[in-house]
Design an enzyme around this catalytic site. Structure first.
Site, PDB file in Angstrom:
ATOM      1  CB  SER A   1      50.205  44.384  45.995  1.00 58.95           C
ATOM      2  OG  SER A   1      49.247  43.928  45.070  1.00 58.95           O
TER       3      SER A   1
HETATM    4  N1  SAM Z   1      46.346  40.086  46.573  1.00 58.51           N
HETATM    5  C1  SAM Z   1      47.308  39.222  45.933  1.00 58.51           C
HETATM    6  C2  SAM Z   1      48.420  38.851  46.874  1.00 58.51           C
HETATM    7  O1  SAM Z   1      48.398  39.244  48.054  1.00 58.51           O
HETATM    8  O2  SAM Z   1      49.298  38.091  46.445  1.00 58.51           O
HETATM    9  C3  SAM Z   1      47.878  39.814  44.687  1.00 58.51           C
HETATM   10  C4  SAM Z   1      46.907  39.819  43.589  1.00 58.51           C
HETATM   11  S1  SAM Z   1      47.588  40.044  41.978  1.00 58.51           S
HETATM   12  C5  SAM Z   1      48.108  41.719  41.982  1.00 58.51           C
HETATM   13  C6  SAM Z   1      46.069  40.058  41.045  1.00 58.51           C
HETATM   14  C7  SAM Z   1      45.412  38.693  40.925  1.00 58.51           C
HETATM   15  O3  SAM Z   1      44.126  38.880  40.361  1.00 58.51           O
HETATM   16  C8  SAM Z   1      46.161  37.757  39.993  1.00 58.51           C
HETATM   17  O4  SAM Z   1      46.497  36.585  40.690  1.00 58.51           O
HETATM   18  C9  SAM Z   1      45.168  37.488  38.874  1.00 58.51           C
HETATM   19  O5  SAM Z   1      45.245  36.189  38.349  1.00 58.51           O
HETATM   20  C10 SAM Z   1      43.846  37.736  39.584  1.00 58.51           C
HETATM   21  N2  SAM Z   1      42.697  38.027  38.726  1.00 58.51           N
HETATM   22  C11 SAM Z   1      42.632  38.807  37.612  1.00 58.51           C
HETATM   23  N3  SAM Z   1      41.374  38.822  37.133  1.00 58.51           N
HETATM   24  C12 SAM Z   1      40.623  38.042  37.974  1.00 58.51           C
HETATM   25  C13 SAM Z   1      39.236  37.660  38.023  1.00 58.51           C
HETATM   26  N4  SAM Z   1      38.348  38.067  37.112  1.00 58.51           N
HETATM   27  N5  SAM Z   1      38.840  36.869  39.031  1.00 58.51           N
HETATM   28  C14 SAM Z   1      39.710  36.417  39.970  1.00 58.51           C
HETATM   29  N6  SAM Z   1      41.019  36.729  39.969  1.00 58.51           N
HETATM   30  C15 SAM Z   1      41.469  37.539  38.978  1.00 58.51           C
END
Ligand code: SAM
Length: 216
Positions: free
Chosen positions: A62
């Site tokens: 993000s």
């Molecule tokens: N906070 C992260 C960073 O600092 O890099 C960015 C996160 S990214 C915007 C969203 C993440 O949520 C993705 O890696 C995606 O695979 C994960 N995600 C989506 N649904 C999920 C779930 N049910 N459980 C765990 N992770 C999930």
């Protein structure tokens, strides 16, 4: 100062402070954590720009401001147990590790979880546990959590996460459609949950049993 330290300093002064990030501890952590170590290969030089970046598998790290805003909304003082859903690159995880006591983080994409784990270990954080799985159902074994942060967009706040939130406790989670969400901050105190809206945002979808994908 190294070039990277200067870039981080500028990121804080130009992108975060003017937009209202005022929590000293959050600003210090953002000055310290090497964001360029978490972005994909070849984009390190853009790591401190005012935008999200790809991290592979169709996912993103993000924008620095959104990371700072969500972190600030958690109001961490240092003794909290935090659950993070959506480890992604591990950047937000590292910030939480700087600011809280213990961090439990769940990522559904195995390759991302493994890479994040490696980076977190290389940087020496010892208060982080990462697991591969569906974060919408939380992590019952370690509940309750003082803070929960979800870094993917949800159709609604997953019931399991509400059940695993301590009292007092705070959840920050983007809620809305697949294309646009509002950052919801839910604060629990003396058995009462109060929700407020901290602004619009765009996150990749939260997929899983209590997220998008099951008939939603
Ligand atoms: N906070 C992260 C960073 O600092 O890099 C960015 C996160 S990214 C915007 C969203 C993440 O949520 C993705 O890696 C995606 O695979 C994960 N995600 C989506 N649904 C999920 C779930 N049910 N459980 C765990 N992770 C999930």
């Amino acid at each position: 100062m190294t070039d990277r330290e200067t870039e981080r300093q500028e990121m804080v002064e130009r992108q975060l402070v003017p937009r209202g990030i005022a929590d000293r501890r959050v600003l210090d952590a953002m000055r310290k954590v090497p964001r360029h170590r978490f972005v994909g290969p070849g984009v390190e030089s853009s790591a401190y720009g005012d935008h999200a970046l790809p991290i592979g598998e169709g996912q993103t790290i993000s924008q620095p401001f959104m990371v700072a805003l969500m972190t600030q909304e958690l109001g961490l003082i240092g003794d909290e147990k935090v659950l993070e859903i959506g480890t992604g690159s591990g950047y937000q995880t590292a910030l939480l590790a700087e600011l809280a006591d213990r961090v439990f983080s769940i990522e559904r994409v195995e390759s991302l979880a493994r890479r994040a784990q490696k980076t977190i270990e290389e940087l020496g954080y010892q208060n982080v546990l990462i697991k591969i799985g569906d974060g919408t159902i939380g992590w019952n074994e370690f509940a309750p959590f003082d803070r929960i942060i979800v870094t993917a967009g949800a159709p609604e706040v997953p019931q399991s996460l509400l059940e695993q939130l301590a009292d007092p406790g705070i959840i920050a989670i983007p809620v809305g459609s697949r294309g646009f969400q509002e950052l919801h901050v839910l604060e629990r105190k003396d058995g009462v949950d109060t929700k407020r809206n901290a602004g619009g945002c765009v996150f990749v979808p939260l997929l899983g049993r209590e997220g998008w994908g099951n008939g939603k």
